[in-house]
Motif scaffolding. Structure first.
Motif, PDB file in Angstrom:
ATOM      1  N   LEU A  65      -4.706   1.275   0.218  1.00 10.97           N
ATOM      2  CA  LEU A  65      -5.529   0.392   0.946  1.00 10.97           C
ATOM      3  C   LEU A  65      -6.380   1.241   2.144  1.00 10.97           C
ATOM      4  O   LEU A  65      -5.717   1.792   3.027  1.00 10.97           O
ATOM      5  CB  LEU A  65      -4.723  -0.603   1.504  1.00 10.97           C
ATOM      6  CG  LEU A  65      -5.594  -1.940   1.782  1.00 10.97           C
ATOM      7  CD1 LEU A  65      -6.625  -2.463   0.559  1.00 10.97           C
ATOM      8  CD2 LEU A  65      -4.846  -3.078   2.313  1.00 10.97           C
ATOM      9  N   ALA A  81      -4.370  -6.684   1.363  1.00 11.01           N
ATOM     10  CA  ALA A  81      -5.791  -6.201   0.915  1.00 11.01           C
ATOM     11  C   ALA A  81      -6.624  -7.511   0.945  1.00 11.01           C
ATOM     12  O   ALA A  81      -6.436  -8.522   0.626  1.00 11.01           O
ATOM     13  CB  ALA A  81      -5.896  -5.939  -0.474  1.00 11.01           C
ATOM     14  N   PRO A 129       0.917  -1.088  -0.010  1.00  4.00           N
ATOM     15  CA  PRO A 129      -0.084  -0.064  -0.048  1.00  4.00           C
ATOM     16  C   PRO A 129       0.847   1.150   0.080  1.00  4.00           C
ATOM     17  O   PRO A 129       1.817   1.184   0.729  1.00  4.00           O
ATOM     18  CB  PRO A 129      -0.775  -0.093   1.383  1.00  4.00           C
ATOM     19  CG  PRO A 129      -0.876  -1.646   1.510  1.00  4.00           C
ATOM     20  CD  PRO A 129       0.307  -2.183   1.036  1.00  4.00           C
ATOM     21  N   ASP A 162     -12.177  -4.619   2.471  1.00  5.10           N
ATOM     22  CA  ASP A 162     -11.496  -3.418   2.431  1.00  5.10           C
ATOM     23  C   ASP A 162     -11.882  -2.592   1.150  1.00  5.10           C
ATOM     24  O   ASP A 162     -12.514  -3.110   0.291  1.00  5.10           O
ATOM     25  CB  ASP A 162      -9.827  -3.725   2.458  1.00  5.10           C
ATOM     26  CG  ASP A 162      -9.443  -4.473   3.825  1.00  5.10           C
ATOM     27  OD1 ASP A 162     -10.123  -4.242   4.856  1.00  5.10           O
ATOM     28  OD2 ASP A 162      -8.513  -5.092   3.621  1.00  5.10           O
ATOM     29  N   ALA A 217      -6.486  -8.176  -3.758  1.00  6.70           N
ATOM     30  CA  ALA A 217      -7.202  -7.306  -4.673  1.00  6.70           C
ATOM     31  C   ALA A 217      -6.912  -7.473  -6.016  1.00  6.70           C
ATOM     32  O   ALA A 217      -8.080  -7.645  -7.008  1.00  6.70           O
ATOM     33  CB  ALA A 217      -6.872  -5.706  -4.440  1.00  6.70           C
ATOM     34  N   LEU A 229      -9.745  -0.663  -2.106  1.00 10.73           N
ATOM     35  CA  LEU A 229      -8.622  -0.258  -2.795  1.00 10.73           C
ATOM     36  C   LEU A 229      -8.876   1.096  -3.523  1.00 10.73           C
ATOM     37  O   LEU A 229      -9.802   1.294  -4.113  1.00 10.73           O
ATOM     38  CB  LEU A 229      -8.120  -1.343  -3.807  1.00 10.73           C
ATOM     39  CG  LEU A 229      -6.976  -0.922  -4.643  1.00 10.73           C
ATOM     40  CD1 LEU A 229      -5.620  -1.073  -3.652  1.00 10.73           C
ATOM     41  CD2 LEU A 229      -6.791  -2.022  -5.733  1.00 10.73           C
ATOM     42  N   VAL A 237     -12.750  -4.183  -2.275  1.00  9.98           N
ATOM     43  CA  VAL A 237     -11.710  -5.323  -2.580  1.00  9.98           C
ATOM     44  C   VAL A 237     -12.798  -7.014  -2.412  1.00  9.98           C
ATOM     45  O   VAL A 237     -13.474  -6.946  -1.625  1.00  9.98           O
ATOM     46  CB  VAL A 237     -10.762  -5.436  -1.564  1.00  9.98           C
ATOM     47  CG1 VAL A 237      -9.884  -6.836  -1.668  1.00  9.98           C
ATOM     48  CG2 VAL A 237      -9.660  -4.285  -1.913  1.00  9.98           C
TER      49      VAL A 237
END
Length: 364
Positions: free
Chosen positions: A272, A116, A47, A120, A239, A122, A234
């Motif tokens: 993230l 990820a 990230p 979550d 991801a 992205l 995600v």
């Protein structure tokens, strides 16, 4: 954005602003399909990492254009050395795309983001978008477009060649003939962006590249220029993000089927947001949410344009409540009085609508 008329960014050549670089080689791309959970990442990032990625336009490499970009663009006066080597390689590859069942788009990826997890969010921010060539193509194919069955008039598909130059003020402009081969021409501003930004879907079936969805994909939101971000829920570990469908310009609606399609070298930052933080900032994100310095941009997607509008309004109401604490009836009134709802595109099987909520209205 940097661009010089006549400049051609072949793979690995020219400026590469990111700390990491992902070329659009055969090994790093899909053609006509989007990544799914079982696909293997071609790059893994942390990230916050910034990656420079080459993208390839599908225009000039498709079967109905001869699948030979050197020959296709030669018809428009483009020298062989000004045709991208990776586009030539993709066009010559076999067993990668079935034109009867697959989409047209070339996508670069997938890129895994460490940490990820499903739930979550992205965030993909377009740091730079640089034209790789000084030309592009706008196509109208039979059975597609807002006036399918009416245009094009003849029996053949129509692909209109456009040059990309700078005007006297130094701004990027596109140039089209007013009639085929005719003068004078018409010029219009360019605003390079990616039509496709997405994350992989769960399962082992790769989605078709044309219809957008909760995974993002072919959303064709022209606001996603340099400096803009796209937030995506995600769906699978890592991801597995990807980009593609590069544009030099597009009008909302993209009515002819394609806009000014042309290859870009983009630099993207991958961030993230945890599920809990994302809910506090945006509410429940069920699909793509764009953000610019000026606007928050919730979206609605559906085969029925009316339903797409309704979904976009609901997403906007949820966002206003989560972000600014607005009560529903007040938020509904605000949207009606102060927010534009734009048609992103009407040509990708699933239609798209996006709202432009001014963040300056909530400076307090």
């Amino acid at each position: 954005m940097t661009f010089e008329t006549g400049a051609v960014l072949q793979p690995g050549r020219g400026e590469i602003p990111g700390a990491l670089y992902l070329p659009a080689s055969e090994a790093n791309t899909f053609w006509g399909r989007l990544p799914c959970e079982t696909d293997v990442a071609v790059l893994t990032v942390d990230p916050g990492d910034i990656v420079t990625i080459d993208t390839i336009s599908h225009e000039g490499i498709l079967d109905d254009q001869g699948r030979d970009p050197v020959a296709f663009f030669a018809q428009h006066g483009v020298a062989a050395e000004a045709v991208l080597d990776d586009a030539v390689a993709i066009a010559a590859s076999t067993g990668r795309r079935d034109p009867a069942v697959d989409g047209p788009h070339v996508v670069t990826g997938p890129i895994a983001v460490r940490g990820a997890e499903p739930g979550d969010v992205l965030t993909m921010t377009l740091v730079t978008a640089t034209p790789r060539v000084p030309y592009g193509v706008i196509s109208n194919r039979h059975g597609r477009g807002a006036l399918a069955g009416e245009l094009p008039r003849g029996s053949e598909n129509v692909s209109v060649f456009a040059a990309a130059t700078r005007d006297a003020a130094g701004s990027l402009v596109g140039t089209l003939p007013r009639t085929p081969g005719g003068v004078p021409s018409v010029t219009f501003p360019l605003h390079p962006f990616l039509g496709i930004m997405g994350v992989a879907v769960a399962g082992d079936e790769r989605p078709h590249s044309v219809p957008p969805g909760p995974h993002g994909g072919n959303i064709d939101i022209s606001l996603l220029v340099e400096g803009a971000s796209l937030h995506l829920p995600v769906q699978v570990p890592g991801a597995l993000a990807y980009v593609g469908d590069p544009h030099f310009a597009q009008g909302d609606g993209e009515v002819a089927l394609t806009a000014l399609e042309a290859s870009l070298r983009v630099t993207v930052r991958f961030d993230l947001i945890t599920k809990q933080d994302a809910r506090a900032r945006f509410g429940e994100i069920a699909g793509p949410l764009a953000e610019t310095a000026e606007f928050l941009v919730p979206t609605g997607l559906d085969e029925d344009l009316d339903v797409a509008v309704q979904k976009c309004v609901r997403a906007a109401l949820d966002l206003l409540h989560a972000r600014f604490g607005m009560e529903e009836s007040v938020a509904y009134a605000y949207l009606s009085a102060a927010t534009d709802f734009n048609i992103s595109q009407v040509v990708d099987l699933v239609k798209g609508v996006h709202a432009r909520i001014r963040v300056s209205d909530f400076d307090d």
